[in-house]
Design an enzyme around this catalytic site. Structure first.
Site, PDB file in Angstrom:
ATOM      1  N   ALA A  14       0.855  -1.391  -0.234  1.00 49.95           N
ATOM      2  CA  ALA A  14      -0.142  -0.118  -0.014  1.00 49.95           C
ATOM      3  C   ALA A  14       0.753   1.131  -0.046  1.00 49.95           C
ATOM      4  O   ALA A  14       0.456   2.373  -0.024  1.00 49.95           O
ATOM      5  CB  ALA A  14      -0.996   0.035   1.358  1.00 49.95           C
ATOM      6  N   GLY A  18       5.258   0.384  -3.718  1.00 56.25           N
ATOM      7  CA  GLY A  18       4.286  -0.727  -3.892  1.00 56.25           C
ATOM      8  C   GLY A  18       3.251  -0.341  -5.186  1.00 56.25           C
ATOM      9  O   GLY A  18       2.968  -1.245  -6.079  1.00 56.25           O
ATOM     10  N   ARG A  93      12.551   5.431   9.306  1.00 54.79           N
ATOM     11  CA  ARG A  93      13.278   6.404  10.400  1.00 54.79           C
ATOM     12  C   ARG A  93      12.272   7.740  10.619  1.00 54.79           C
ATOM     13  O   ARG A  93      12.177   8.198   9.438  1.00 54.79           O
ATOM     14  CB  ARG A  93      14.530   6.753  10.120  1.00 54.79           C
ATOM     15  CG  ARG A  93      15.380   7.374  11.160  1.00 54.79           C
ATOM     16  CD  ARG A  93      16.986   7.491  11.092  1.00 54.79           C
ATOM     17  NE  ARG A  93      17.475   7.770  12.132  1.00 54.79           N
ATOM     18  CZ  ARG A  93      18.552   8.035  12.204  1.00 54.79           C
ATOM     19  NH1 ARG A  93      19.692   7.297  11.235  1.00 54.79           N
ATOM     20  NH2 ARG A  93      19.409   8.669  13.301  1.00 54.79           N
ATOM     21  N   ASN A 106      12.976  -2.788  12.446  1.00 55.56           N
ATOM     22  CA  ASN A 106      12.943  -3.813  11.465  1.00 55.56           C
ATOM     23  C   ASN A 106      13.258  -5.110  11.661  1.00 55.56           C
ATOM     24  O   ASN A 106      13.213  -6.222  10.882  1.00 55.56           O
ATOM     25  CB  ASN A 106      13.783  -2.802  10.133  1.00 55.56           C
ATOM     26  CG  ASN A 106      13.048  -1.762   9.715  1.00 55.56           C
ATOM     27  OD1 ASN A 106      12.157  -2.093   9.174  1.00 55.56           O
ATOM     28  ND2 ASN A 106      13.617  -0.497  10.010  1.00 55.56           N
ATOM     29  N   GLN A 113       8.923 -12.183   9.337  1.00 50.60           N
ATOM     30  CA  GLN A 113       8.542 -12.178   8.030  1.00 50.60           C
ATOM     31  C   GLN A 113       9.318 -13.463   7.265  1.00 50.60           C
ATOM     32  O   GLN A 113       9.092 -14.547   6.529  1.00 50.60           O
ATOM     33  CB  GLN A 113       8.617 -11.059   7.205  1.00 50.60           C
ATOM     34  CG  GLN A 113       7.422 -10.229   7.678  1.00 50.60           C
ATOM     35  CD  GLN A 113       7.217  -8.907   6.964  1.00 50.60           C
ATOM     36  OE1 GLN A 113       7.800  -8.694   5.950  1.00 50.60           O
ATOM     37  NE2 GLN A 113       6.258  -8.263   7.087  1.00 50.60           N
ATOM     38  N   ASP A 160      21.009   2.043  -7.391  1.00 46.99           N
ATOM     39  CA  ASP A 160      22.200   2.742  -7.400  1.00 46.99           C
ATOM     40  C   ASP A 160      22.754   2.404  -8.929  1.00 46.99           C
ATOM     41  O   ASP A 160      23.666   3.427  -9.270  1.00 46.99           O
ATOM     42  CB  ASP A 160      23.053   2.225  -6.268  1.00 46.99           C
ATOM     43  CG  ASP A 160      21.985   2.171  -4.925  1.00 46.99           C
ATOM     44  OD1 ASP A 160      21.598   3.401  -4.360  1.00 46.99           O
ATOM     45  OD2 ASP A 160      21.736   1.250  -4.379  1.00 46.99           O
ATOM     46  N   HIS A 188      23.656  -0.209   0.415  1.00 52.09           N
ATOM     47  CA  HIS A 188      22.874   0.535  -0.171  1.00 52.09           C
ATOM     48  C   HIS A 188      22.471   1.784   0.882  1.00 52.09           C
ATOM     49  O   HIS A 188      21.688   1.735   1.601  1.00 52.09           O
ATOM     50  CB  HIS A 188      21.395  -0.054  -0.436  1.00 52.09           C
ATOM     51  CG  HIS A 188      20.378   0.990  -1.001  1.00 52.09           C
ATOM     52  ND1 HIS A 188      20.306   1.547  -1.991  1.00 52.09           N
ATOM     53  CD2 HIS A 188      19.308   1.525  -0.038  1.00 52.09           C
ATOM     54  CE1 HIS A 188      19.537   2.298  -2.087  1.00 52.09           C
ATOM     55  NE2 HIS A 188      18.861   2.542  -0.954  1.00 52.09           N
TER      56      HIS A 188
HETATM   57  N1  LIG Z   1      16.896  -0.328  -2.062  1.00 56.18           N
HETATM   58  C1  LIG Z   1      16.550   0.611  -2.517  1.00 56.18           C
HETATM   59  O1  LIG Z   1      16.996   0.863  -3.481  1.00 56.18           O
HETATM   60  C2  LIG Z   1      15.484   1.582  -1.800  1.00 56.18           C
HETATM   61  C3  LIG Z   1      14.973   2.666  -2.687  1.00 56.18           C
HETATM   62  C4  LIG Z   1      13.994   3.458  -2.331  1.00 56.18           C
HETATM   63  C5  LIG Z   1      13.275   2.980  -1.168  1.00 56.18           C
HETATM   64  N2  LIG Z   1      13.604   2.022  -0.292  1.00 56.18           N
HETATM   65  C6  LIG Z   1      13.124   1.737   0.960  1.00 56.18           C
HETATM   66  O2  LIG Z   1      11.850   1.211   0.526  1.00 56.18           O
HETATM   67  C7  LIG Z   1      10.980   1.209   1.767  1.00 56.18           C
HETATM   68  C8  LIG Z   1       9.592   1.444   1.098  1.00 56.18           C
HETATM   69  O3  LIG Z   1       9.663   2.739   0.603  1.00 56.18           O
HETATM   70  P1  LIG Z   1       8.285   3.503   0.432  1.00 56.18           P
HETATM   71  O4  LIG Z   1       8.670   5.106  -0.512  1.00 56.18           O
HETATM   72  O5  LIG Z   1       7.404   2.631  -0.362  1.00 56.18           O
HETATM   73  O6  LIG Z   1       7.607   3.752   1.807  1.00 56.18           O
HETATM   74  P2  LIG Z   1       6.212   3.856   2.375  1.00 56.18           P
HETATM   75  O7  LIG Z   1       6.328   4.381   3.482  1.00 56.18           O
HETATM   76  O8  LIG Z   1       5.285   4.760   1.138  1.00 56.18           O
HETATM   77  O9  LIG Z   1       5.682   2.299   2.344  1.00 56.18           O
HETATM   78  C9  LIG Z   1       6.144   1.332   3.182  1.00 56.18           C
HETATM   79  C10 LIG Z   1       4.705   0.483   3.497  1.00 56.18           C
HETATM   80  O10 LIG Z   1       5.271  -0.463   4.188  1.00 56.18           O
HETATM   81  C11 LIG Z   1       4.029  -0.957   5.389  1.00 56.18           C
HETATM   82  N3  LIG Z   1       4.573  -1.635   6.131  1.00 56.18           N
HETATM   83  C12 LIG Z   1       5.284  -1.146   7.388  1.00 56.18           C
HETATM   84  N4  LIG Z   1       5.398  -2.104   8.051  1.00 56.18           N
HETATM   85  C13 LIG Z   1       5.127  -3.361   7.556  1.00 56.18           C
HETATM   86  C14 LIG Z   1       5.191  -4.669   7.891  1.00 56.18           C
HETATM   87  N5  LIG Z   1       5.567  -5.167   8.892  1.00 56.18           N
HETATM   88  N6  LIG Z   1       4.586  -5.682   6.923  1.00 56.18           N
HETATM   89  C15 LIG Z   1       4.099  -5.204   5.601  1.00 56.18           C
HETATM   90  N7  LIG Z   1       4.046  -3.963   5.534  1.00 56.18           N
HETATM   91  C16 LIG Z   1       4.471  -3.081   6.317  1.00 56.18           C
HETATM   92  C17 LIG Z   1       3.389   0.505   5.487  1.00 56.18           C
HETATM   93  O11 LIG Z   1       2.258   0.226   5.981  1.00 56.18           O
HETATM   94  C18 LIG Z   1       3.561   1.284   4.061  1.00 56.18           C
HETATM   95  O12 LIG Z   1       2.482   1.069   3.468  1.00 56.18           O
HETATM   96  C19 LIG Z   1      11.704   2.220   2.753  1.00 56.18           C
HETATM   97  O13 LIG Z   1      12.210   1.368   3.813  1.00 56.18           O
HETATM   98  C20 LIG Z   1      12.584   2.658   1.799  1.00 56.18           C
HETATM   99  O14 LIG Z   1      13.698   3.263   2.659  1.00 56.18           O
HETATM  100  C21 LIG Z   1      14.687   1.330  -0.788  1.00 56.18           C
END
Ligand SMILES: NC(=O)c1ccc[n+]([C@@H]2O[C@H](COP(=O)([O-])OP(=O)(O)OC[C@H]3O[C@@H](n4cnc5c(N)ncnc54)[C@H](O)[C@@H]3O)[C@@H](O)[C@H]2O)c1
Length: 332
Positions: A14, A18, A93, A106, A113, A160, A188
């Site tokens: 959500a 996603g 954070r 986390n 999970q 990246d 990352h």
């Molecule tokens: N590796 C990468 O290159 C990269 C790049 C961008 C973002 N990210 C990371 O990806 C993650 C998601 O980013 P976003 O912008 O979609 O954030 P977001 O806050 O829009 O979405 C995160 C979703 O995870 C859900 N969530 C929280 N805890 C959960 C759980 N225990 N089980 C299932 N769902 C859960 C939240 O309700 C929310 O809907 C963040 O941690 C962000 O830092 C990583």
């Protein structure tokens, strides 16, 4: 004959990544335009209504490849029978929070999970962790899902990698598809090392090294590296939200190349379980150059590492070792 559908889990479905990712999967961007899919979407109870809205939109989009949607807040239901798991859900954070508090949240999410995946996913399920701290979340998942082979658990550094390709293409005014074999080493995070020492550009006169074409080592060893390292922060500053479409697209690239293979002569960057290659400590999830074939990745061996690079490989490894220690301290 039509292929059997592949079940793909997206956690945090959500959220903003996603929302960008699920239509790409349903369109065949991740697994190919001849591969039917069943989407499993997991989020937490406060996001259940929004998750249902995403499900409604998936139905409304009438994707021909989409053979079913499971939208749930129950991790067991979400993980049951999945062949691919893209772990985007996590605890962000928030202002004023200590690093340890975020890590601790986390660690408990990824521990729980991991068990759900271990017990209920399809055999040989491939896992990609996107949620930050991505490398360490993947490591915790690996530790608490001991029956899932370590080679099946990876984290996303392809964003990246793609950012590095994009910067070189802009600098040289060439097509991004003509640039290849950059490397993201390590975490990352802003300690990652984007390395162009083995990267090439396809030109009318054949393949040429990036360094030879750019002719500006100061830029390659300075601004280029920091731009890639800091790109996430620059996107947040501009959009007031973190990168989402590029993260979703790169997650598709990561899984597609892993499952369908990397093109001959090309490698990509993936966060994988270190076996000690390039003197990176074994037992970390560290980004390496890899090639993929028959659904398995292999670390590219034998690349020369100069003194400048060595220091950067070690620095990001040190950060990951510290993160690992912090994560373990949250378990006790
Ligand atoms: N590796 C990468 O290159 C990269 C790049 C961008 C973002 N990210 C990371 O990806 C993650 C998601 O980013 P976003 O912008 O979609 O954030 P977001 O806050 O829009 O979405 C995160 C979703 O995870 C859900 N969530 C929280 N805890 C959960 C759980 N225990 N089980 C299932 N769902 C859960 C939240 O309700 C929310 O809907 C963040 O941690 C962000 O830092 C990583």
């Amino acid at each position: 004959m039509a292929k059997e559908p592949v079940r793909v889990l997206v956690t945090g479905a959500a959220g903003q990544i996603g929302y960008a990712l699920v239509p790409m999967i349903a369109r065949g961007v991740m697994l190919g335009t001849d591969q039917p899919v069943i989407l499993h979407m997991l989020d937490i109870p406060p996001a259940a209504e929004a998750l249902n809205g995403v499900k409604m939109e998936l139905v409304d989009a009438a994707f021909p490849l989409l053979k079913g949607v499971v939208a749930t807040t129950d991790a067991v239901e979400a993980c049951t029978g999945v062949n691919i798991a893209v772990m985007v859900g996590g605890f962000p954070r928030k202002e004023g929070m200590e690093r340890k508090d975020v890590m601790s949240k986390n660690v408990s999410i990824y521990k729980a999970q991991a068990s759900a995946l271990e017990q209920h996913a399809a055999p040989n399920c491939k896992v990609l962790v996107v949620a930050n701290p991505a490398n360490t979340n993947a490591l915790i998942l690996k530790e608490f899902a001991p029956s899932i082979p370590a080679k099946n658990i990876t984290c996303l550094t392809r964003l990246d990698h793609n950012r590095a390709l994009g910067q070189i293409s802009e600098k040289l005014n060439v097509q991004v598809s003509d640039v290849k074999n950059v490397i993201i080493w390590g975490n990352h995070s802003s300690s990652q090392y984007p390395d162009v020492n083995h990267a090439t550009v396809n030109t009318a006169a054949g393949e040429k090294p990036v360094r030879e074409l750019v002719k500006d080592d100061a830029w390659l060893n300075g601004e280029f590296i920091t731009t890639v390292q800091q790109r996430g922060a620059a996107i947040i500053k501009a959009r007031k939200l973190s990168s989402a479409l590029s993260a979703a697209s790169s997650a598709c690239d990561h899984i597609r190349d892993w499952v369908l293979g990397t093109p001959e002569g090309t490698w990509v960057s993936m966060g994988v379980y270190s076996d000690g290659s390039y003197n990176v400590p074994a037992g970390l999830i560290y980004s390496f150059p890899v090639t993929c074939r028959n659904g398995e990745w292999t670390i590219v061996q034998g690349l020369s590492i100069d003194e400048f690079s060595r220091k950067k490989l070690d620095l990001t490894a040190e950060e990951l070792s510290e993160e690992k220690a912090l994560a373990y301290s949250c378990l006790s």
